[in-house]
Design a protein around this motif. Structure first.
Motif, PDB file in Angstrom:
ATOM      1  N   GLU A 199       0.812  -1.224   0.000  1.00  0.00           N
ATOM      2  CA  GLU A 199       0.000   0.000   0.000  1.00  0.00           C
ATOM      3  C   GLU A 199       0.839   1.265   0.000  1.00  0.00           C
ATOM      4  O   GLU A 199       0.469   2.273  -0.617  1.00  0.00           O
ATOM      5  CB  GLU A 199      -0.923  -0.020   1.219  1.00  0.00           C
ATOM      6  CG  GLU A 199      -1.958   1.077   1.240  1.00  0.00           C
ATOM      7  CD  GLU A 199      -2.886   0.949   2.430  1.00  0.00           C
ATOM      8  OE1 GLU A 199      -4.056   1.371   2.329  1.00  0.00           O
ATOM      9  OE2 GLU A 199      -2.439   0.426   3.485  1.00  0.00           O
ATOM     10  N   ASP A 200       1.994   1.242   0.669  1.00  0.00           N
ATOM     11  CA  ASP A 200       2.807   2.449   0.770  1.00  0.00           C
ATOM     12  C   ASP A 200       3.865   2.561  -0.320  1.00  0.00           C
ATOM     13  O   ASP A 200       4.542   3.584  -0.420  1.00  0.00           O
ATOM     14  CB  ASP A 200       3.503   2.498   2.133  1.00  0.00           C
ATOM     15  CG  ASP A 200       4.424   1.309   2.348  1.00  0.00           C
ATOM     16  OD1 ASP A 200       4.082   0.200   1.868  1.00  0.00           O
ATOM     17  OD2 ASP A 200       5.487   1.472   2.977  1.00  0.00           O
ATOM     18  N   LEU A 201       4.033   1.523  -1.152  1.00  0.00           N
ATOM     19  CA  LEU A 201       5.079   1.530  -2.170  1.00  0.00           C
ATOM     20  C   LEU A 201       4.533   1.627  -3.597  1.00  0.00           C
ATOM     21  O   LEU A 201       5.217   2.129  -4.483  1.00  0.00           O
ATOM     22  CB  LEU A 201       5.949   0.264  -2.059  1.00  0.00           C
ATOM     23  CG  LEU A 201       6.688   0.048  -0.734  1.00  0.00           C
ATOM     24  CD1 LEU A 201       7.497  -1.236  -0.798  1.00  0.00           C
ATOM     25  CD2 LEU A 201       7.598   1.236  -0.420  1.00  0.00           C
ATOM     26  N   VAL A 202       3.340   1.129  -3.839  1.00  0.00           N
ATOM     27  CA  VAL A 202       2.810   1.099  -5.197  1.00  0.00           C
ATOM     28  C   VAL A 202       2.431   2.496  -5.658  1.00  0.00           C
ATOM     29  O   VAL A 202       1.981   3.334  -4.871  1.00  0.00           O
ATOM     30  CB  VAL A 202       1.592   0.147  -5.274  1.00  0.00           C
ATOM     31  CG1 VAL A 202       0.397   0.725  -4.520  1.00  0.00           C
ATOM     32  CG2 VAL A 202       1.226  -0.148  -6.717  1.00  0.00           C
ATOM     33  N   GLU A 203       2.650   2.760  -6.934  1.00  0.00           N
ATOM     34  CA  GLU A 203       2.251   4.030  -7.538  1.00  0.00           C
ATOM     35  C   GLU A 203       0.726   4.039  -7.683  1.00  0.00           C
ATOM     36  O   GLU A 203       0.147   3.146  -8.307  1.00  0.00           O
ATOM     37  CB  GLU A 203       2.913   4.179  -8.912  1.00  0.00           C
ATOM     38  CG  GLU A 203       2.479   5.393  -9.691  1.00  0.00           C
ATOM     39  CD  GLU A 203       2.880   6.688  -9.025  1.00  0.00           C
ATOM     40  OE1 GLU A 203       2.009   7.584  -8.923  1.00  0.00           O
ATOM     41  OE2 GLU A 203       4.043   6.787  -8.596  1.00  0.00           O
ATOM     42  N   PRO A 204       0.012   5.016  -7.098  1.00  0.00           N
ATOM     43  CA  PRO A 204      -1.458   5.024  -7.137  1.00  0.00           C
ATOM     44  C   PRO A 204      -2.037   4.963  -8.535  1.00  0.00           C
ATOM     45  O   PRO A 204      -3.036   4.265  -8.772  1.00  0.00           O
ATOM     46  CB  PRO A 204      -1.824   6.335  -6.429  1.00  0.00           C
ATOM     47  CG  PRO A 204      -0.653   6.634  -5.554  1.00  0.00           C
ATOM     48  CD  PRO A 204       0.545   6.123  -6.292  1.00  0.00           C
ATOM     49  N   GLU A 205      -1.432   5.668  -9.491  1.00  0.00           N
ATOM     50  CA  GLU A 205      -1.954   5.660 -10.857  1.00  0.00           C
ATOM     51  C   GLU A 205      -1.805   4.281 -11.494  1.00  0.00           C
ATOM     52  O   GLU A 205      -2.676   3.836 -12.248  1.00  0.00           O
ATOM     53  CB  GLU A 205      -1.236   6.719 -11.703  1.00  0.00           C
ATOM     54  CG  GLU A 205      -1.628   8.146 -11.360  1.00  0.00           C
ATOM     55  CD  GLU A 205      -3.117   8.395 -11.565  1.00  0.00           C
ATOM     56  OE1 GLU A 205      -3.681   7.903 -12.567  1.00  0.00           O
ATOM     57  OE2 GLU A 205      -3.719   9.066 -10.707  1.00  0.00           O
ATOM     58  N   LEU A 206      -0.701   3.611 -11.192  1.00  0.00           N
ATOM     59  CA  LEU A 206      -0.499   2.262 -11.716  1.00  0.00           C
ATOM     60  C   LEU A 206      -1.552   1.314 -11.148  1.00  0.00           C
ATOM     61  O   LEU A 206      -2.135   0.504 -11.877  1.00  0.00           O
ATOM     62  CB  LEU A 206       0.905   1.774 -11.359  1.00  0.00           C
ATOM     63  CG  LEU A 206       1.217   0.311 -11.686  1.00  0.00           C
ATOM     64  CD1 LEU A 206       1.137   0.057 -13.183  1.00  0.00           C
ATOM     65  CD2 LEU A 206       2.589  -0.076 -11.140  1.00  0.00           C
TER      66      LEU A 206
END
Length: 510
Positions: A199-206
């Motif tokens: 949750e804290d590492l993934v790019e939100p747009e991706l």
């Protein structure tokens, strides 16, 4: 309420709070299905009817008997519940003895749960059905990986069981920020799929982009991650994979910690990792469990082997057929001597041997057990030797093709290595038509294609090709691997502000 069910219709409608009508509908929907168990019985009060419905072979029948049916047979629902209490709530909280259940009132959801291995409990007087998690699939146990072999490191691999695969990932990352969003894909197969990410590492747009593409998956049946890969890839015309398929849970966990997304598909003995870059297909688990000097040397060998696998036969055709002046005189005389008595052109020699090897390789795949590998080796030796003695090909061509075949096995990823098997024929044909100029032209076109190719917005050739300042340490894990203590930054596709692996810069994560 409109309820529709037919051979060419979708199931619409909800439970009618009428035991006879609801049971009749479910029975009609599941008719001619000999593996469906429908067990109707009376509770201990003698007047309240109940029925459990499940698929034989996909459900733990003993659990249903001990923790669902037996408690209902031992309690007087009408007397103990009372007229003023909610019967459904009483059954859920005071009667059934399982811990994993939910309410269902939609016919389609009820039938999907039944066919997924759950048990549906329908009690007369309850406005909703109770779906109990009693899955017990026939499945293969966790074994060793078959494609991504390592000398050092974990040996376990994913299986065809969806919940086993998610557990293998969760076992390695004990962090509540690891999220697994479950959904179903396939209009008829209703295949479970999980979108896993940190949750804290993934790019939100991706993440938003992947969620949207998963929701848009539309196909009758999805039985493996390979189908999902083909439906979600951005460029279907490129032979290069835009997902990384892996059987190794440690590789999937490593990808998650880099900010990538992992797709877990039920019935698939592997997971899909995205986004990808080309150099990720040359990395193996051994690279991170051994000394960096050894890992770097092995990785360099893989890159060199990949170049030979794709271009060595074409280069030989170009030089031997058009540009013999490029060779030293001694070497040229050796080739001429080897070709003495050979009637067919060089290109036909190479194509003949390459096709022969590909046929043997394909045959070896479909021959069961260890006999397949034996047939490939022995068949190659026998056919190659016979072709030389018959004067069809020269010994130098046998050497070139054999070396190319060995080099192709150095690519760790099967899906990426298969591309080299296809493209080497393009190089051979181009070299046969235009010589070294055609060979270089195809090589340039290949580089151009890779340079403009993207995987979910990430340049495929990253970090070799990038328009701006990379500002990260990916090159410390590219052609060579630096010591682990020096690889402190995550790749560029990690969420901005979370690219430092360790709290070593400015006292925190940046």
């Amino acid at each position: 309420m409109k309820i529709a069910y037919g051979k060419d219709q979708k199931i619409n409608g909800k439970l009618q709070n009428d035991f006879d009508a609801d049971y009749a509908f479910l029975e009609r929907a599941l008719e001619h299905s000999g593996d469906i168990v429908k067990n109707m019985f009376f509770t201990s009060d003698g007047t309240t009817r109940a029925v459990v419905i499940y698929v034989d072979g996909m459900t733990d029948a003993q659990t249903v008997q001990d923790f669902v049916i037996r408690p209902l047979l031992c309690v007087n629902l009408r007397e103990e519940c009372g007229a003023e209490k909610n019967l459904l709530s009483f059954v859920e909280n005071h009667v059934i003895e399982t811990v994993d259940w939910k309410n269902d009132e939609d016919y389609e959801e009820i039938l999907t749960d039944i066919l997924a291995g759950n048990t549906i409990l329908l009690v007369e007087g309850c406005e909703k059905a109770i779906s109990l998690s009693t899955k017990h699939f026939p499945t293969r146990g966790v074994g060793e990986t078959q494609q991504e072999m390592v000398i050092r490191g974990p040996k376990d691999s994913f299986t065809e069981n969806f919940r086993t695969n998610t557990a293998l990932i969760r076992r390695r990352i004990r962090d509540p920020r690891l999220k697994m969003e479950h959904t179903m894909v396939g209009e008829r197969s209703k295949t479970d799929l999980a979108i896993c990410y940190m949750e804290d590492l993934v790019e939100p747009e991706l993440l938003k982009r992947v969620r949207k593409q998963v929701e848009e998956l539309s196909l009758d049946g999805i039985f493996d991650g390979g189908t999902v890969e083909q439906l979600m890839e951005e460029n279907p015309w490129t032979p290069f994979p835009q997902f990384q398929h892996t059987e190794r849970p440690d590789k999937a966990a490593s990808g998650l910690l880099e900010g990538r997304i992992v797709l877990v598909v039920d019935n698939s003995p592997g997971v899909l990792i995205l986004p990808v870059t080309y150099q990720m297909f040359f990395q193996t688990g051994d690279d991170y469990y051994t000394r960096f000097e050894v890992a770097s040397f092995a990785r360099i060998l893989r890159f060199i082997g990949a170049i030979f696998a794709i271009g060595f036969p074409g280069l030989y055709v170009a030089i031997a057929g058009f540009h013999t002046e490029m060779l030293p005189s001694t070497f040229l005389f050796s080739i001429a001597l080897a070709r003495t008595g050979i009637a067919i052109p060089v290109v036909l020699e190479v194509l003949l041997m390459e096709f022969q090897f590909e046929i043997l390789r394909e045959a070896g795949i479909h021959i069961p057990g260890q006999l397949g590998g034996t047939i490939g080796i022995v068949g190659g030796l026998i056919v190659g030797q016979a072709a030389v003695e018959a004067g069809l090909v020269s010994t130098i061509v046998v050497i070139v093709v054999s070396f190319t075949a060995i080099a192709s096995f150095m690519v760790p990823s099967e899906s990426f290595g298969a591309v080299f098997r296809l493209l080497k024929f393009v190089f051979i044909i181009a070299a046969a038509i235009w010589g070294i100029y055609g060979y270089l032209l195809v090589f340039t076109a290949l580089l151009f294609h890779l340079s403009q190719l993207e995987s979910f917005g990430i340049p495929y050739m990253l970090p070799s090709v990038c328009g701006g300042d990379l500002d990260y340490n990916a090159k410390k894990d590219h052609y060579v691997r630096y010591p682990s203590g020096m690889m402190i930054r995550r790749p560029l596709f990690t969420r901005p502000g979370r690219r430092v692996r360790k709290n070593t810069e400015n006292g925190g994560n940046h």
